[in-house]
Design an enzyme around this catalytic site. Structure first.
Site, PDB file in Angstrom:
ATOM      1  CG  LEU A   1      23.033  53.254  47.345  1.00  0.00           C
ATOM      2  CD1 LEU A   1      22.649  51.786  47.240  1.00  0.00           C
ATOM      3  CD2 LEU A   1      22.494  54.016  46.144  1.00  0.00           C
TER       4      LEU A   1
ATOM      5  CE  LYS B   1      25.480  40.973  50.396  1.00  0.00           C
ATOM      6  NZ  LYS B   1      25.250  41.987  49.360  1.00  0.00           N
TER       7      LYS B   1
ATOM      8  CG  ASP C   1      30.900  52.663  43.409  1.00  0.00           C
ATOM      9  OD1 ASP C   1      30.980  51.551  42.879  1.00  0.00           O
ATOM     10  OD2 ASP C   1      31.469  52.939  44.493  1.00  0.00           O
TER      11      ASP C   1
ATOM     12  CB  ILE D   1      30.642  41.549  41.423  1.00  0.00           C
ATOM     13  CG1 ILE D   1      31.497  40.565  42.240  1.00  0.00           C
ATOM     14  CG2 ILE D   1      29.588  40.798  40.610  1.00  0.00           C
ATOM     15  CD1 ILE D   1      30.761  39.912  43.392  1.00  0.00           C
TER      16      ILE D   1
ATOM     17  CG  ASN E   1      33.467  31.417  47.943  1.00  0.00           C
ATOM     18  OD1 ASN E   1      32.425  30.857  48.266  1.00  0.00           O
ATOM     19  ND2 ASN E   1      34.361  31.807  48.831  1.00  0.00           N
TER      20      ASN E   1
ATOM     21  CE1 TYR F   1      25.530  37.822  42.613  1.00  0.00           C
ATOM     22  CE2 TYR F   1      27.209  39.019  43.815  1.00  0.00           C
ATOM     23  CZ  TYR F   1      26.163  39.011  42.926  1.00  0.00           C
ATOM     24  OH  TYR F   1      25.762  40.193  42.356  1.00  0.00           O
TER      25      TYR F   1
ATOM     26  CE1 TYR G   1      28.387  40.564  52.756  1.00  0.00           C
ATOM     27  CE2 TYR G   1      28.780  38.349  53.580  1.00  0.00           C
ATOM     28  CZ  TYR G   1      28.528  39.199  52.534  1.00  0.00           C
ATOM     29  OH  TYR G   1      28.412  38.699  51.264  1.00  0.00           O
TER      30      TYR G   1
ATOM     31  CB  SER H   1      25.975  36.223  49.948  1.00  0.00           C
ATOM     32  OG  SER H   1      26.962  35.360  50.461  1.00  0.00           O
TER      33      SER H   1
ATOM     34  CG  ASN I   1      36.106  47.979  49.131  1.00  0.00           C
ATOM     35  OD1 ASN I   1      37.321  48.133  49.231  1.00  0.00           O
ATOM     36  ND2 ASN I   1      35.538  46.785  49.063  1.00  0.00           N
TER      37      ASN I   1
ATOM     38  CG  PHE J   1      26.548  44.940  41.718  1.00  0.00           C
ATOM     39  CD1 PHE J   1      26.835  43.590  41.633  1.00  0.00           C
ATOM     40  CD2 PHE J   1      25.988  45.567  40.609  1.00  0.00           C
ATOM     41  CE1 PHE J   1      26.576  42.876  40.473  1.00  0.00           C
ATOM     42  CE2 PHE J   1      25.726  44.868  39.447  1.00  0.00           C
ATOM     43  CZ  PHE J   1      26.022  43.518  39.377  1.00  0.00           C
TER      44      PHE J   1
HETATM   45  C1  UD1 Z   1      32.991  35.033  52.589  1.00  0.00           C
HETATM   46  C2  UD1 Z   1      31.541  35.170  52.932  1.00  0.00           C
HETATM   47  C3  UD1 Z   1      30.752  35.344  51.663  1.00  0.00           C
HETATM   48  C4  UD1 Z   1      31.249  36.528  50.893  1.00  0.00           C
HETATM   49  C5  UD1 Z   1      32.727  36.329  50.600  1.00  0.00           C
HETATM   50  C6  UD1 Z   1      33.298  37.555  49.902  1.00  0.00           C
HETATM   51  C7  UD1 Z   1      30.421  34.015  54.783  1.00  0.00           C
HETATM   52  C8  UD1 Z   1      30.175  32.694  55.443  1.00  0.00           C
HETATM   53  N1  UD1 Z   1      31.126  33.990  53.666  1.00  0.00           N
HETATM   54  O1  UD1 Z   1      33.155  33.775  51.918  1.00  0.00           O
HETATM   55  O2  UD1 Z   1      29.384  35.532  51.942  1.00  0.00           O
HETATM   56  O3  UD1 Z   1      30.549  36.668  49.689  1.00  0.00           O
HETATM   57  O4  UD1 Z   1      33.437  36.116  51.823  1.00  0.00           O
HETATM   58  O5  UD1 Z   1      33.328  38.675  50.723  1.00  0.00           O
HETATM   59  O6  UD1 Z   1      29.966  35.027  55.252  1.00  0.00           O
HETATM   60  N2  UD1 Z   1      41.029  31.214  53.721  1.00  0.00           N
HETATM   61  C9  UD1 Z   1      42.338  30.914  54.111  1.00  0.00           C
HETATM   62  N3  UD1 Z   1      43.217  31.952  54.237  1.00  0.00           N
HETATM   63  C10 UD1 Z   1      42.881  33.260  53.991  1.00  0.00           C
HETATM   64  C11 UD1 Z   1      41.551  33.555  53.590  1.00  0.00           C
HETATM   65  C12 UD1 Z   1      40.650  32.498  53.466  1.00  0.00           C
HETATM   66  O7  UD1 Z   1      42.681  29.754  54.352  1.00  0.00           O
HETATM   67  O8  UD1 Z   1      43.736  34.162  54.138  1.00  0.00           O
HETATM   68  C13 UD1 Z   1      40.083  30.092  53.513  1.00  0.00           C
HETATM   69  C14 UD1 Z   1      38.798  30.164  54.334  1.00  0.00           C
HETATM   70  O9  UD1 Z   1      38.975  29.540  55.590  1.00  0.00           O
HETATM   71  C15 UD1 Z   1      37.813  29.432  53.408  1.00  0.00           C
HETATM   72  C16 UD1 Z   1      38.302  29.771  52.004  1.00  0.00           C
HETATM   73  O10 UD1 Z   1      39.673  30.152  52.160  1.00  0.00           O
HETATM   74  O11 UD1 Z   1      37.912  28.038  53.585  1.00  0.00           O
HETATM   75  C17 UD1 Z   1      37.528  30.903  51.342  1.00  0.00           C
HETATM   76  O12 UD1 Z   1      37.510  32.045  52.201  1.00  0.00           O
HETATM   77  P1  UD1 Z   1      37.068  33.482  51.685  1.00  0.00           P
HETATM   78  O13 UD1 Z   1      37.712  33.773  50.379  1.00  0.00           O
HETATM   79  O14 UD1 Z   1      37.280  34.456  52.800  1.00  0.00           O
HETATM   80  O15 UD1 Z   1      35.502  33.332  51.373  1.00  0.00           O
HETATM   81  P2  UD1 Z   1      34.311  32.759  52.300  1.00  0.00           P
HETATM   82  O16 UD1 Z   1      34.625  32.879  53.735  1.00  0.00           O
HETATM   83  O17 UD1 Z   1      33.931  31.427  51.756  1.00  0.00           O
END
Ligand code: UD1
Length: 339
Positions: free
Chosen positions: A59, A153, A31, A12, A179, A177, A149, A124, A35, A80
């Protein structure tokens, strides 16, 4: 303006640096590259014709950070830098608290010392925990986070409110944010996670280019339209532009104030897989698997405060997210290591 961007080589951060440079600002990136890759900054320079100043800084190392501020002044800091993998944070909580909390405390301390009190922080939607009602509005209770994590935040938000309450003139934008996904329209910069991706979109893209055999869909028995999880997927370029809008309207953040950055609508895991299959013209194999612990069925933003306060709204939908994400991944199948 002269801006300090922590984590500016990351996903980002690098997209935001492009917008900042194109907006005519001078940018200093710090930075630790834990990662991220310096190649991202080479590509930013290629895109904008301007190279941000870069310093490799952790940092947590307060002396090095102090020297960055000795080379100031900065008009505003965009923060960030931080660790962001939910599962990893459960296994390594101390590393997460140390990096995210101590890094931020050091940054706030140096900003205070330097008299630079305008800050834009990457918060987040995770701070809301399990939603009590949808869409999520900023007044929804925070806390109840499901991972170390997420707790970092939330804690950083609380720290910022306390620091702002000193009355020393802080203006802190806590940008929550949803997703962030997709890539720059040029296909030159994008998300390049190290190791096995934790998040859906980078995983789907690696399946599309043949780096992984199939996507595990975590749960198909949620109370959603097709049984899979629903999230508010936000194009990273829209998100980057949201930071510019926050900076331009920083006077509206006197003290500290949280604002959602999301589109306001949700897509399911299957919507995302189908979107990338269409954009890539490739079959994306998937298998249904158990729910992932800590996941909620559905999460999407009420983005109306961002519209009112910043004049910002997301302009790109799932089709653009998939087209731009695919353009990046297909041109860079191994991310920045493809160079
Ligand atoms: C998580 C964090 C968010 C963070 C983001 C990026 C939480 C609750 N959420 O979001 O704060 O900003 O990651 O690091 O802490 N999924 C699959 N298969 C996969 C991966 C994901 O089915 O291999 C599904 C998950 O179950 C979910 C959706 O895809 O329903 C999105 O998942 P993901 O991209 O990991 O983001 P979040 O968990 O929403």
């Amino acid at each position: 303006m002269r801006l300090l961007v922590t984590g500016g080589a990351g996903y980002i951060g690098s997209h935001t640096v492009v917008e900042l440079l194109e907006g005519g600002h001078d940018v200093v990136v710090v930075d630790d590259l834990s990662n991220s890759s310096e190649v991202a900054l080479d590509r930013v320079a290629g895109l904008t014709g301007r190279r941000p100043e870069f310093r490799r800084v952790d940092l947590v190392d307060n002396d090095v950070l102090a020297s960055v501020f000795d080379d100031g002044p900065y008009d505003c800091v965009l923060h960030f830098a931080g660790l962001k993998a939910v599962g990893e944070s459960v296994e390594q909580p101390l590393r997460y608290f140390r990096t995210n909390l101590i890094g931020t405390l050091n940054l706030l301390t140096e900003m205070d010392r330097a008299g630079c009190r305008d800050l834009i922080f990457s918060s987040s939607a995770t701070v809301y925990g399990a939603p009590q009602a949808l869409p999520l509005i900023e007044t929804h209770p925070t806390g109840g986070t499901t991972s170390p994590y997420g707790r970092t935040k939330h804690m950083i938000e609380e720290i910022c409110y306390d620091v702002a309450a000193t009355g020393a003139g802080w203006r802190i934008a806590l940008l929550r944010y949803f997703n962030p996904v997709g890539a720059h329209l040029s296909g030159r910069i994008g998300e390049d996670p190290k190791g096995i991706p934790n998040n859906l979109v980078p995983y789907v893209l690696q399946v599309a280019v043949g780096r992984r055999p199939h996507v595990d869909v975590f749960g198909n028995d949620y109370p959603t339209s097709d049984g899979t999880g629903v999230r508010d997927y936000l194009h990273v370029v829209d998100l980057a532009k949201g930071h510019l809008a926050a900076m331009e309207n920083i006077d509206r953040f006197e003290g500290a104030r949280a604002v959602n950055l999301g589109t306001g609508s949700g897509n399911s895991v299957l919507d995302v897989i189908n979107g990338f299959a269409e954009a890539s013209g490739r079959r994306i194999a998937y298998e249904f698997a158990d729910r992932r612990p800590g996941d909620v069925p559905e999460l999407y933003a009420d983005p109306s405060l961002a519209a009112e306060l910043l004049g910002w709204k997301a302009e790109r939908g799932l089709a653009e997210i998939c087209a731009d994400g695919w353009a990046w991944q297909s041109a860079n199948p191994n991310g920045y290591a493809s160079d």
